[in-house]
Design a protein around this motif. Structure first.
Motif, mmCIF file in Angstrom:
data_model
loop_
_atom_site.group_PDB
_atom_site.id
_atom_site.type_symbol
_atom_site.label_atom_id
_atom_site.label_comp_id
_atom_site.label_asym_id
_atom_site.label_seq_id
_atom_site.Cartn_x
_atom_site.Cartn_y
_atom_site.Cartn_z
ATOM 1 N N GLU A 105 0.850 -1.189 0.000
ATOM 2 C CA GLU A 105 0.000 0.000 0.000
ATOM 3 C C GLU A 105 0.888 1.242 0.000
ATOM 4 O OE1 GLU A 105 -3.072 -0.061 2.987
ATOM 5 O OE2 GLU A 105 -3.155 2.120 3.058
ATOM 6 N N PRO A 106 0.620 2.175 -0.895
ATOM 7 C CA PRO A 106 1.456 3.381 -0.934
ATOM 8 C C PRO A 106 1.324 4.168 0.363
ATOM 9 C CG PRO A 106 -0.443 3.601 -2.394
ATOM 10 C CD PRO A 106 -0.434 2.188 -1.915
ATOM 11 N N GLU A 107 2.414 4.837 0.719
ATOM 12 C CA GLU A 107 2.385 5.610 1.945
ATOM 13 C C GLU A 107 3.268 6.845 1.812
ATOM 14 O OE1 GLU A 107 3.750 2.933 4.966
ATOM 15 O OE2 GLU A 107 5.840 3.075 4.353
ATOM 16 N N VAL A 108 3.031 7.779 2.701
ATOM 17 C CA VAL A 108 3.843 8.986 2.779
ATOM 18 C C VAL A 108 5.018 8.684 3.697
ATOM 19 C CG1 VAL A 108 3.889 11.389 3.496
ATOM 20 C CG2 VAL A 108 1.826 10.455 2.420
ATOM 21 N N THR A 109 6.217 8.996 3.241
ATOM 22 C CA THR A 109 7.424 8.689 3.993
ATOM 23 C C THR A 109 8.105 9.972 4.431
ATOM 24 O OG1 THR A 109 7.717 6.717 2.629
ATOM 25 C CG2 THR A 109 9.601 7.432 3.935
ATOM 26 N N GLN A 110 8.472 10.022 5.707
ATOM 27 C CA GLN A 110 9.155 11.199 6.231
ATOM 28 C C GLN A 110 10.512 10.811 6.799
ATOM 29 O OE1 GLN A 110 5.213 12.950 8.283
ATOM 30 N NE2 GLN A 110 7.003 14.292 8.496
ATOM 31 N N CYS A 161 10.007 14.818 3.030
ATOM 32 C CA CYS A 161 8.801 14.013 2.858
ATOM 33 C C CYS A 161 8.764 13.500 1.422
ATOM 34 C CB CYS A 161 7.578 14.882 3.154
ATOM 35 S SG CYS A 161 5.990 14.151 2.719
ATOM 36 N N VAL A 162 8.380 12.246 1.286
ATOM 37 C CA VAL A 162 8.096 11.712 -0.035
ATOM 38 C C VAL A 162 6.610 11.392 -0.069
ATOM 39 C CG1 VAL A 162 8.571 9.912 -1.737
ATOM 40 C CG2 VAL A 162 10.408 10.757 -0.254
ATOM 41 N N PRO A 163 5.825 12.228 -0.738
ATOM 42 C CA PRO A 163 4.374 11.974 -0.809
ATOM 43 C C PRO A 163 4.074 10.745 -1.670
ATOM 44 C CG PRO A 163 4.931 14.248 -1.370
ATOM 45 C CD PRO A 163 6.203 13.470 -1.385
ATOM 46 N N ILE A 164 2.843 10.335 -1.653
ATOM 47 C CA ILE A 164 2.397 9.250 -2.521
ATOM 48 C C ILE A 164 2.508 9.727 -3.971
ATOM 49 C CG2 ILE A 164 0.405 7.819 -3.147
ATOM 50 C CD1 ILE A 164 -0.357 7.900 -0.148
ATOM 51 N N SER A 165 2.963 8.840 -4.841
ATOM 52 C CA SER A 165 3.498 9.265 -6.139
ATOM 53 C C SER A 165 2.509 10.002 -7.040
ATOM 54 C CB SER A 165 4.066 8.062 -6.878
ATOM 55 O OG SER A 165 3.043 7.133 -7.149
ATOM 56 N N ASN A 166 1.266 9.675 -7.069
ATOM 57 C CA ASN A 166 0.340 10.354 -7.978
ATOM 58 C C ASN A 166 -0.452 11.464 -7.293
ATOM 59 O OD1 ASN A 166 -1.150 8.639 -6.386
ATOM 60 N ND2 ASN A 166 -2.582 8.063 -7.995
ATOM 61 N N HIS A 167 -0.041 11.843 -6.091
ATOM 62 C CA HIS A 167 -0.755 12.897 -5.379
ATOM 63 C C HIS A 167 -0.307 14.266 -5.850
ATOM 64 C CE1 HIS A 167 -2.327 10.422 -1.722
ATOM 65 N NE2 HIS A 167 -2.692 9.923 -2.884
ATOM 66 N N LEU A 168 -1.218 15.226 -5.729
ATOM 67 C CA LEU A 168 -0.961 16.557 -6.267
ATOM 68 C C LEU A 168 -0.956 17.656 -5.205
ATOM 69 C CD1 LEU A 168 -3.307 16.383 -9.382
ATOM 70 C CD2 LEU A 168 -0.852 15.912 -9.294
ATOM 71 N N ASP A 206 12.176 18.239 -6.546
ATOM 72 C CA ASP A 206 12.158 17.328 -7.682
ATOM 73 C C ASP A 206 10.772 16.689 -7.740
ATOM 74 O OD1 ASP A 206 14.280 15.409 -5.574
ATOM 75 O OD2 ASP A 206 12.113 15.248 -5.732
ATOM 76 N N GLY A 207 10.637 15.649 -8.525
ATOM 77 C CA GLY A 207 9.313 15.081 -8.693
ATOM 78 C C GLY A 207 8.810 14.250 -7.542
ATOM 79 N N SER A 208 9.669 14.025 -6.542
ATOM 80 C CA SER A 208 9.241 13.118 -5.498
ATOM 81 C C SER A 208 9.284 13.709 -4.100
ATOM 82 C CB SER A 208 10.086 11.842 -5.534
ATOM 83 O OG SER A 208 11.452 12.148 -5.353
ATOM 84 N N ASN A 209 10.197 14.635 -3.832
ATOM 85 C CA ASN A 209 10.351 15.139 -2.469
ATOM 86 C C ASN A 209 9.556 16.408 -2.220
ATOM 87 O OD1 ASN A 209 12.574 13.445 -1.073
ATOM 88 N ND2 ASN A 209 13.371 13.817 -3.129
ATOM 89 N N PHE A 210 9.186 16.587 -0.967
ATOM 90 C CA PHE A 210 8.513 17.804 -0.510
ATOM 91 C C PHE A 210 9.152 18.156 0.818
ATOM 92 C CE2 PHE A 210 5.544 21.021 -0.068
ATOM 93 C CZ PHE A 210 4.675 20.858 1.003
ATOM 94 N N ALA A 218 1.605 15.459 4.715
ATOM 95 C CA ALA A 218 0.433 14.762 4.190
ATOM 96 C C ALA A 218 0.306 15.049 2.708
ATOM 97 C CB ALA A 218 -0.841 15.194 4.925
ATOM 98 N N SER A 219 -0.331 14.128 2.003
ATOM 99 C CA SER A 219 -0.572 14.372 0.582
ATOM 100 C C SER A 219 -1.969 13.904 0.217
ATOM 101 C CB SER A 219 0.490 13.683 -0.290
ATOM 102 O OG SER A 219 0.390 12.271 -0.246
ATOM 103 N N ARG A 220 -2.473 14.482 -0.858
ATOM 104 C CA ARG A 220 -3.837 14.195 -1.304
ATOM 105 C C ARG A 220 -3.822 14.067 -2.804
ATOM 106 N NH1 ARG A 220 -8.276 17.629 -2.345
ATOM 107 N NH2 ARG A 220 -7.116 19.516 -1.802
ATOM 108 N N ALA A 221 -4.749 13.223 -3.320
ATOM 109 C CA ALA A 221 -4.667 12.885 -4.734
ATOM 110 C C ALA A 221 -5.145 14.011 -5.650
ATOM 111 C CB ALA A 221 -5.450 11.603 -5.006
#
Lengths: 112, 114
Positions: free
Chosen positions: B1-6, B23-30, B71-75, B93-96
């Motif tokens: 299951e995808p998850e947010v990683t800190q 933070c690495v949000p879930i990949s398809n979240h905006l 970059d495309g993955s980190n926040f 936190a991230s949201r789709a």
């Protein structure tokens, strides 16, 4: 202004007893409603959520919550509490797909 | 299951130092968020980020705070000159999409300023 109220700061119940944690929100429209649990030093784990439809929602670990529009409430319940349920519980609401507003939390203590 | 990683899970820093929480949000979240929880208090909203810019920020989020999606993955959340009162648990936190009210939270970074 939007707000979330959890009137009980601490609750102690005996293991095996039933549990109800209260949550009230203030806003005219129906928000999106969530309950999270946090063990000491840990992150937020989603227990359950309500978006629409059936006002009684089931979550993980045997928890359920009921949305009552007339009372602006979303109380969390569990029929029989286990010692591992001791934690802090946060109610949260989201309006307009935007940010979360969290309640101040209820700390649950479970007596053996 | 995808998850947010800190990362890191815990950081200790001296007052006045700069820190960067990752933070690495879930990949398809905006939509991306940072929240803060001071010990014993409730979780508070800091900032939301969408389309490479801040969409909303709280009064807590003053000039010493900044966010970036390098970059495309980190926040990231940067605190330029930490104060003792910045000690807290910080949640990403991230949201789709715009029609999905549910955000997924990371496990948090505990920041201790000494």
């Amino acid at each position: 202004a939007q707000s979330v109220t959890q009137p009980d700061i601490h609750i102690t119940v005996s293991e095996g007893a039933s549990l109800e944690l209260r949550c009230n929100y203030s806003y005219g429209a129906t928000p999106y409603l969530f309950w999270y649990v946090q063990s000491p030093g840990q992150g937020l784990q989603l227990l359950l959520k309500y978006f629409s439809g059936d006002t009684l929602v089931q979550g993980i670990k045997g928890f359920e919550a009921e949305f009552k529009r007339s009372q602006s409430s979303f109380n969390l319940r569990k029929p029989s509490v286990h010692w591992s349920d001791a934690a802090e519980y946060f109610c949260a609401v989201v309006y307009n797909f935007n940010k979360f507003y969290f309640g101040s939390g209820t700390k649950l203590n479970v007596k053996p | 299951e995808p998850e947010v990683t800190q990362t890191p899970s815990h950081q200790v820093t001296q007052m006045g130092q700069e820190v960067i929480l990752r933070c690495v949000p879930i990949s398809n979240h905006l939509y991306f968020y940072w929240y803060r929880q001071i010990l014993g208090q409730k979780v508070e909203f800091l900032v939301s980020f969408y389309n490479n810019e801040i969409s909303e920020k709280s009064e807590i989020f003053d000039d010493q705070f900044s966010v970036e999606r390098p970059d495309g993955s980190n926040f990231t959340l940067k605190i330029r000159s930490t104060k003792l009162e910045d000690s807290a648990m910080y949640f990403c936190a991230s949201r789709a999409t715009g029609t999905a009210p549910e955000a997924f939270f990371g496990q948090g970074t505990r920041l201790t300023v000494v």
